[in-house]
Design an enzyme around this catalytic site. Sequence first.
Site, PDB file in Angstrom:
ATOM      1  N   PRO A   9       5.495  -0.823   2.274  1.00 60.09           N
ATOM      2  CA  PRO A   9       6.601  -0.961   3.214  1.00 60.09           C
ATOM      3  C   PRO A   9       6.371  -0.291   4.561  1.00 60.09           C
ATOM      4  CG  PRO A   9       7.386  -0.197   1.088  1.00 60.09           C
ATOM      5  CD  PRO A   9       5.899  -0.235   1.001  1.00 60.09           C
ATOM      6  N   ASN A  10       6.826  -0.969   5.581  1.00 59.77           N
ATOM      7  CA  ASN A  10       6.847  -0.484   6.970  1.00 59.77           C
ATOM      8  C   ASN A  10       5.478  -0.437   7.649  1.00 59.77           C
ATOM      9  OD1 ASN A  10       9.734   0.042   7.003  1.00 59.77           O
ATOM     10  ND2 ASN A  10       9.270   1.723   5.592  1.00 59.77           N
ATOM     11  N   ARG A  17       5.363   1.918  15.243  1.00 59.36           N
ATOM     12  CA  ARG A  17       6.067   2.869  14.389  1.00 59.36           C
ATOM     13  C   ARG A  17       5.468   4.273  14.530  1.00 59.36           C
ATOM     14  NH1 ARG A  17       5.055   3.419   7.913  1.00 59.36           N
ATOM     15  NH2 ARG A  17       6.669   4.974   7.542  1.00 59.36           N
ATOM     16  N   TYR A  22       1.126   7.784  13.177  1.00 58.18           N
ATOM     17  CA  TYR A  22       0.337   6.716  12.552  1.00 58.18           C
ATOM     18  C   TYR A  22      -0.673   6.049  13.490  1.00 58.18           C
ATOM     19  CZ  TYR A  22       3.845   7.291   8.915  1.00 58.18           C
ATOM     20  OH  TYR A  22       4.650   7.824   7.937  1.00 58.18           O
ATOM     21  N   ASN A  73      -2.383   1.512   0.204  1.00 57.22           N
ATOM     22  CA  ASN A  73      -1.472   2.428   0.889  1.00 57.22           C
ATOM     23  C   ASN A  73      -0.047   2.022   0.506  1.00 57.22           C
ATOM     24  OD1 ASN A  73       0.160   3.942   2.531  1.00 57.22           O
ATOM     25  ND2 ASN A  73      -1.022   3.585   4.403  1.00 57.22           N
ATOM     26  N   ALA A  76       5.986   4.767   1.546  1.00 57.10           N
ATOM     27  CA  ALA A  76       6.933   5.690   0.903  1.00 57.10           C
ATOM     28  C   ALA A  76       7.043   5.468  -0.603  1.00 57.10           C
ATOM     29  CB  ALA A  76       8.311   5.554   1.554  1.00 57.10           C
ATOM     30  N   HIS A  79       5.750   7.936  -3.268  1.00 51.56           N
ATOM     31  CA  HIS A  79       6.419   9.167  -3.668  1.00 51.56           C
ATOM     32  C   HIS A  79       7.386   8.994  -4.840  1.00 51.56           C
ATOM     33  CE1 HIS A  79       4.467  10.311  -0.027  1.00 51.56           C
ATOM     34  NE2 HIS A  79       5.261   9.567   0.725  1.00 51.56           N
ATOM     35  N   ASP A  86       2.766   1.981 -12.920  1.00 55.52           N
ATOM     36  CA  ASP A  86       2.554   1.268 -14.180  1.00 55.52           C
ATOM     37  C   ASP A  86       1.765  -0.024 -13.972  1.00 55.52           C
ATOM     38  OD1 ASP A  86       3.855   3.183 -15.633  1.00 55.52           O
ATOM     39  OD2 ASP A  86       5.697   2.030 -15.944  1.00 55.52           O
ATOM     40  N   GLU A  97      -6.032   5.375  -3.522  1.00 57.18           N
ATOM     41  CA  GLU A  97      -4.816   5.520  -2.713  1.00 57.18           C
ATOM     42  C   GLU A  97      -5.196   6.015  -1.323  1.00 57.18           C
ATOM     43  OE1 GLU A  97      -1.778   7.958  -4.485  1.00 57.18           O
ATOM     44  OE2 GLU A  97      -0.735   8.183  -2.583  1.00 57.18           O
ATOM     45  N   HIS A  99      -3.730   7.039   2.709  1.00 57.24           N
ATOM     46  CA  HIS A  99      -2.661   7.307   3.666  1.00 57.24           C
ATOM     47  C   HIS A  99      -3.259   7.574   5.036  1.00 57.24           C
ATOM     48  CE1 HIS A  99       0.384   7.520   0.568  1.00 57.24           C
ATOM     49  NE2 HIS A  99      -0.489   8.212  -0.152  1.00 57.24           N
ATOM     50  N   LEU A 100      -2.614   7.019   6.047  1.00 53.18           N
ATOM     51  CA  LEU A 100      -3.052   7.274   7.421  1.00 53.18           C
ATOM     52  C   LEU A 100      -2.822   8.735   7.783  1.00 53.18           C
ATOM     53  CD1 LEU A 100      -1.323   4.072   8.714  1.00 53.18           C
ATOM     54  CD2 LEU A 100      -3.763   4.470   8.999  1.00 53.18           C
ATOM     55  N   ARG A 106       3.191  17.230   5.826  1.00 52.11           N
ATOM     56  CA  ARG A 106       4.432  16.707   6.397  1.00 52.11           C
ATOM     57  C   ARG A 106       5.645  17.199   5.595  1.00 52.11           C
ATOM     58  NH1 ARG A 106       3.821  10.503   7.329  1.00 52.11           N
ATOM     59  NH2 ARG A 106       5.729  10.940   8.524  1.00 52.11           N
ATOM     60  N   ARG A 110       6.883  14.186   0.817  1.00 51.86           N
ATOM     61  CA  ARG A 110       5.682  13.348   0.937  1.00 51.86           C
ATOM     62  C   ARG A 110       4.466  13.947   0.230  1.00 51.86           C
ATOM     63  NH1 ARG A 110       7.118   9.465   4.819  1.00 51.86           N
ATOM     64  NH2 ARG A 110       8.591  10.315   6.317  1.00 51.86           N
TER      65      ARG A 110
HETATM   66  C1  DQA Z   1       2.042   6.732   4.667  1.00 52.94           C
HETATM   67  C2  DQA Z   1       2.718   8.071   4.312  1.00 52.94           C
HETATM   68  C3  DQA Z   1       4.055   7.826   3.642  1.00 52.94           C
HETATM   69  O1  DQA Z   1       4.690   9.058   3.345  1.00 52.94           O
HETATM   70  C4  DQA Z   1       4.971   7.016   4.543  1.00 52.94           C
HETATM   71  O2  DQA Z   1       6.172   6.732   3.889  1.00 52.94           O
HETATM   72  C5  DQA Z   1       4.315   5.776   5.035  1.00 52.94           C
HETATM   73  C6  DQA Z   1       2.932   5.848   5.490  1.00 52.94           C
HETATM   74  C7  DQA Z   1       0.728   6.955   5.446  1.00 52.94           C
HETATM   75  O3  DQA Z   1      -0.068   6.025   5.508  1.00 52.94           O
HETATM   76  O4  DQA Z   1       0.532   8.032   6.023  1.00 52.94           O
HETATM   77  O5  DQA Z   1       4.943   4.726   5.132  1.00 52.94           O
HETATM   78  O6  DQA Z   1       1.708   6.078   3.452  1.00 52.94           O
END
Ligand code: DQA
Length: 146
Positions: A9-10, A17, A22, A73, A76, A79, A86, A97, A99-100, A106, A110
């Site tokens: 998401p996002n 964003r 990011y 990635n 959110a 978390h 699963d 996994e 994360h940027l 943070r 997170r």
């Molecule tokens: C993220 C870190 C997450 O906590 C956040 O909700 C994101 C981006 C990252 O790539 O740093 O959407 O996954």
Amino acid sequence: MKVLVLHGPNLNLLGQREPEIYGHRTLDQINEEIEVLGSQLGLQIDFFQSNQEGLLIDRIHRAHGVYEWIVFNPGALSHYSYALRDAITAVGIPTIEVHLSNIQAREPFRSHSVIAPVCVGQVSGFGTASYLLALYAIFEQVGRGK
Ligand code: DQA
């Protein structure tokens, strides 16, 4: 070697964003960098982004028998999504996994990932390079016959 890169998401909003966290690259630009390195490393990469947990789960299910690795990635969802966790366990595809941002540096919520324990490893805090480091890790593991 087929690799599925999943964005949660996002992440479709990357570039606009919170660029101070990011970065300024869009998701398309990041995917292009992943694609370029992937082809240099001999990895065949497909991409999928969704803002919906269920669609990510469905994509992971369909990856079974098709992809040797997943780079994920989960945004959110990292978390709190036991359902995604699963799904990864259910298909048994080795997953990294990504994360940027450095999720340890943070907000406290997170710093915990429910996904990480079912992954081969986690790369966090290097911007686009987090994804590229995951590809190098796959390349290295494959070289070792894993
Ligand atoms: C993220 C870190 C997450 O906590 C956040 O909700 C994101 C981006 C990252 O790539 O740093 O959407 O996954």
